[in-house]
Design an enzyme around this catalytic site. Structure first.
Site, short mmCIF file in Angstrom:
data_model
loop_
_atom_site.label_atom_id
_atom_site.label_comp_id
_atom_site.label_asym_id
_atom_site.label_seq_id
_atom_site.Cartn_x
_atom_site.Cartn_y
_atom_site.Cartn_z
N GLY A 9 0.82 -1.21 0.00
CA GLY A 9 0.00 0.00 0.00
C GLY A 9 0.85 1.25 0.00
CB ALA A 10 4.34 1.72 -0.54
CB SER A 12 -1.29 7.03 -2.42
OG SER A 12 -2.19 6.06 -1.92
N GLY A 13 -0.30 7.98 0.22
CA GLY A 13 -0.60 8.08 1.64
C GLY A 13 0.54 7.74 2.58
N GLY A 15 1.92 4.87 3.38
CA GLY A 15 2.94 3.96 2.86
C GLY A 15 3.95 4.67 1.99
CB SER A 135 -7.68 2.01 12.19
OG SER A 135 -8.56 3.08 12.43
CE1 TYR A 161 -9.80 0.76 7.07
CE2 TYR A 161 -10.61 1.92 9.01
CZ TYR A 161 -9.60 1.65 8.12
OH TYR A 161 -8.37 2.27 8.27
#
Length: 267
Positions: A9-10, A12-13, A15, A135, A161
């Site tokens: 998940g790197a 964007s954001g 990561g 989270s 989620y």
């Protein structure tokens, strides 16, 4: 010797921010993303930041467990030893979707796929660590190890989620008990300014609300967790060990989830 750090998940954001920071520190960074265009743009940023080995990239969609297996095989062929695996990929699905593997897409993307990937890389990770992006949304979530398929009836993207993030916390704690030769932690990155969520209202909130955590700050926390003296199996909020919700701290539930997940993904 530079460390080998793999971040899913790197593209964007959080990561991507962590990948840039770790590449700037001289680590060998392996960037994993799903979308080829976004992955290419992310790699340009990571390469520009790098001070050590050339960053590497792999594409995989966690909606397909076959792609996870293929990813693991390709990574192991190039990197027989991995110092850190950051299981950062995940997200929210706006409506009920069942993957080709037969599982509800949120629990597969957030839990079953990283669970499988970690198992496939397990031998390469001996002596290293696994950092799982969880989270505070895990609080109050109901994890059911007996049902990864779910149902469209009554589906809630937020509840799904939360279940995925609770599974991340449970997985990290159980990994610490079962794999003493690998350090495993989970963490809450903050409420991060990003492209997170589904629906226009949620996306506007995560882009423009004034009090949100920046990707750079959240990425710095992820980077810190790859190197700091940490408590094996713990859940971190900021730089501090924090008690998760009681259900996400239940070792019996964690063991059931582990065994059910292993059966589901075939490890």
């Amino acid at each position: 010797m530079p460390r080998t750090v793999m971040i899913t998940g790197a593209s964007s954001g959080v990561g991507l921010a962590a990948a840039e920071q770790l590449a700037a520190q001289g680590d060998q960074v392996i960037v994993v993303g799903r979308n080829p265009r976004r992955l290419g743009a992310a790699m340009a940023q990571v390469r520009a930041a790098a001070t050590g080995p050339e960053p590497d990239e792999f594409r995989a969609d966690f909606d397909s467990l076959d792609e996870v297996r293929d990813l693991a095989a390709k990574v192991l062929a190039a990197y027989p030893s991995i110092d850190v695996l950051a299981n950062n990929a995940g997200g929210m699905v706006g409506s009920y979707v069942r993957t080709a593997d037969g599982f509800e897409a949120t629990i597969q993307g957030n839990h079953l796929a990283p669970f499988l990937l970690t198992h496939l890389l397990r031998d390469a990770l001996r002596g290293g660590r696994v950092v799982n992006t969880a989270s505070q949304a895990h609080r109050g979530a109901q994890v059911n190890p007996d049902d990864f398929a779910g149902s469209a009836e009554g589906y809630s993207s937020w509840r799904a989620y939360g279940r995925g993030k609770a599974a991340n916390v449970l997985f990290a704690a159980e990994a610490a008990r079962r794999w003493p030769d690998i350090t495993s932690v989970s963490f809450h990155p903050g409420v991060v300014r990003s492209n997170f969520g589904t629906g226009s209202a949620t996306k506007l909130f995560y882009r423009f609300a004034p009090f949100l955590t920046s990707c750079e700050k959240a990425g710095a926390l992820l980077s810190w967790l790859t190197t700091a003296e940490v408590t094996d199996g713990a859940y971190y909020v900021g730089h501090r060990v924090t008690a998760p919700h009681a259900r996400a701290a239940d070792p019996q539930l964690a063991a059931r989830l582990w065994d059910a997940s292993a059966a589901a993904v075939g490890v």
